[in-house]
Design a protein around this motif. Structure first.
Motif, PDB file in Angstrom:
ATOM      1  N   PRO A 285       0.851  -1.200   0.065  1.00  0.00           N
ATOM      2  CA  PRO A 285       0.300  -0.027  -0.517  1.00  0.00           C
ATOM      3  C   PRO A 285       1.048   1.741   0.172  1.00  0.00           C
ATOM      4  O   PRO A 285       2.103   1.669   0.374  1.00  0.00           O
ATOM      5  CB  PRO A 285      -0.830  -0.265   1.022  1.00  0.00           C
ATOM      6  N   VAL A 286       0.441   2.554  -0.539  1.00  0.00           N
ATOM      7  CA  VAL A 286       0.989   3.689  -0.583  1.00  0.00           C
ATOM      8  C   VAL A 286       0.568   4.814   0.753  1.00  0.00           C
ATOM      9  O   VAL A 286      -0.952   5.332   0.377  1.00  0.00           O
ATOM     10  CB  VAL A 286       0.722   4.395  -2.686  1.00  0.00           C
ATOM     11  N   GLY A 287       1.528   5.184   0.967  1.00  0.00           N
ATOM     12  CA  GLY A 287       0.618   6.166   1.550  1.00  0.00           C
ATOM     13  C   GLY A 287       1.326   7.695   1.035  1.00  0.00           C
ATOM     14  O   GLY A 287       2.873   7.920   1.226  1.00  0.00           O
ATOM     15  N   VAL A 288       0.882   9.059   0.236  1.00  0.00           N
ATOM     16  CA  VAL A 288       1.724   9.637   0.192  1.00  0.00           C
ATOM     17  C   VAL A 288       1.012  11.094   1.505  1.00  0.00           C
ATOM     18  O   VAL A 288       0.417  11.548   1.835  1.00  0.00           O
ATOM     19  CB  VAL A 288       0.285  10.546  -1.354  1.00  0.00           C
TER      20      VAL A 288
ATOM     21  N   LEU B 220      -1.967   8.239  12.908  1.00  0.00           N
ATOM     22  CA  LEU B 220      -1.502   8.723  10.652  1.00  0.00           C
ATOM     23  C   LEU B 220      -1.046   6.690  11.348  1.00  0.00           C
ATOM     24  O   LEU B 220      -1.021   5.883  11.856  1.00  0.00           O
ATOM     25  CB  LEU B 220       0.196   8.685  11.198  1.00  0.00           C
ATOM     26  N   SER B 221      -0.555   6.367   9.162  1.00  0.00           N
ATOM     27  CA  SER B 221      -1.007   4.918   9.475  1.00  0.00           C
ATOM     28  C   SER B 221       0.386   3.903  10.625  1.00  0.00           C
ATOM     29  O   SER B 221      -0.059   3.135  10.261  1.00  0.00           O
ATOM     30  CB  SER B 221      -0.331   4.320   7.493  1.00  0.00           C
TER      31      SER B 221
ATOM     32  N   LEU C 157       3.234  -1.998   6.709  1.00  0.00           N
ATOM     33  CA  LEU C 157       3.878  -2.433   5.210  1.00  0.00           C
ATOM     34  C   LEU C 157       3.357  -1.319   4.993  1.00  0.00           C
ATOM     35  O   LEU C 157       1.893  -0.875   4.992  1.00  0.00           O
ATOM     36  CB  LEU C 157       3.460  -3.357   5.504  1.00  0.00           C
ATOM     37  N   GLU C 158       3.963  -0.244   4.144  1.00  0.00           N
ATOM     38  CA  GLU C 158       3.334   0.713   3.200  1.00  0.00           C
ATOM     39  C   GLU C 158       4.453   1.877   2.870  1.00  0.00           C
ATOM     40  O   GLU C 158       5.637   1.654   3.409  1.00  0.00           O
ATOM     41  CB  GLU C 158       2.856   2.134   4.333  1.00  0.00           C
TER      42      GLU C 158
ATOM     43  N   ASN D  79      -3.713   8.020  -1.695  1.00  0.00           N
ATOM     44  CA  ASN D  79      -3.251   6.909  -0.688  1.00  0.00           C
ATOM     45  C   ASN D  79      -4.003   5.123  -0.936  1.00  0.00           C
ATOM     46  O   ASN D  79      -4.851   5.566  -1.466  1.00  0.00           O
ATOM     47  CB  ASN D  79      -4.173   7.690   0.829  1.00  0.00           C
ATOM     48  N   ASN D  80      -3.774   4.753  -0.436  1.00  0.00           N
ATOM     49  CA  ASN D  80      -3.638   3.054  -0.686  1.00  0.00           C
ATOM     50  C   ASN D  80      -3.873   2.074  -2.156  1.00  0.00           C
ATOM     51  O   ASN D  80      -4.088   1.207  -2.462  1.00  0.00           O
ATOM     52  CB  ASN D  80      -5.205   2.673   0.044  1.00  0.00           C
TER      53      ASN D  80
END
Length: 224
Positions: A39-42, A70-71, A199-200, A215-216
């Motif tokens: 997964p992506v976090g911007v 936050l994540s 994980l990100e 995001n995500n």
């Protein structure tokens, strides 16, 4: 030691040994099971403050107030906002993230550098020596940091179990594939491994916009 924790530690060690013996097999299995997706976090521009700078900007009794989590476990966006000032311009309403750190760190994008008129280097978090100078302005005062402003290098947060699954170690650099109409390859992506990480992959706004990522969204490690 708690029995469940002991079992998890032994399991991680065994998995790591198996991956090291045959990494290609385990990466292939990960792709087959769609487990290679990350997964992506911007990350928008933000600031991590040292306690002394928090007081200088917000007053003697200042404490960061949790606005939202936050994540990454234990990390949060605070209600506090500051203004960044450079030779050529200002950027207002920059979020302060918590908790506080030993040294103030400002993370901006290449586009922000043009607006401020500074040349921030691309650095891993915490690598602040000889980085850019910038002024921070808060409701109670201002602080000019001689170094500490960077463009954060793209990176992936991993728990130890994730690192075992992907066959990587803390500090490794990997290549990441982005699919889609504006698909790209991200090279030299730093792997950061810690027992508290989730994980990100973290990228900044410029990188996200270039690849049309939000995001995500998911990306894939293709090599290490």
């Amino acid at each position: 030691m708690d029995m469940n924790k002991l079992v998890n530690i032994i399991s991680d060690i065994v998995q790591e040994q198996m991956v090291q013996r045959n990494p290609d097999k385990y990466m292939a299995e990960a792709f087959k099971n769609d487990e290679a997706k990350i997964p992506v976090g911007v990350s928008n521009r933000h600031v991590h403050l040292a306690d002394r700078d928090l007081i200088a900007l917000f007053g003697d009794d200042a404490k960061l107030t949790n606005f939202k989590g936050l994540s990454q476990p234990g990390q949060f966006a605070s209600e506090q906002l500051i203004t960044l000032v450079g030779p050529n311009g200002v950027i207002e309403k920059v979020r302060v993230l918590g908790p506080t750190r030993k040294k103030t760190q400002v993370e901006i994008s290449v586009s922000d550098c043009f607006k401020l008129g500074i040349k921030a280097p691309i650095r891993d978090s915490g690598d602040l020596k000889d980085s850019a100078q910038v002024t921070l302005v808060g409701p109670a005062g201002s602080v000019t940091i001689e170094e500490g402003c960077i463009i954060a290098a793209r990176h992936i947060h991993m728990h130890h179990s994730d690192a075992v699954r992907y066959g990587v170690q803390d500090g490794d650099r990997v290549t990441v594939k982005v699919s889609g109409p504006r698909g790209v390859m991200f090279y030299e992506v730093l792997v950061r491994v810690h027992e508290n990480y989730k994980l990100e992959m973290h990228i900044d706004m410029d990188e996200a916009n270039a690849a049309c990522l939000r995001n995500n969204d998911s990306v894939e490690i293709i090599t290490n």
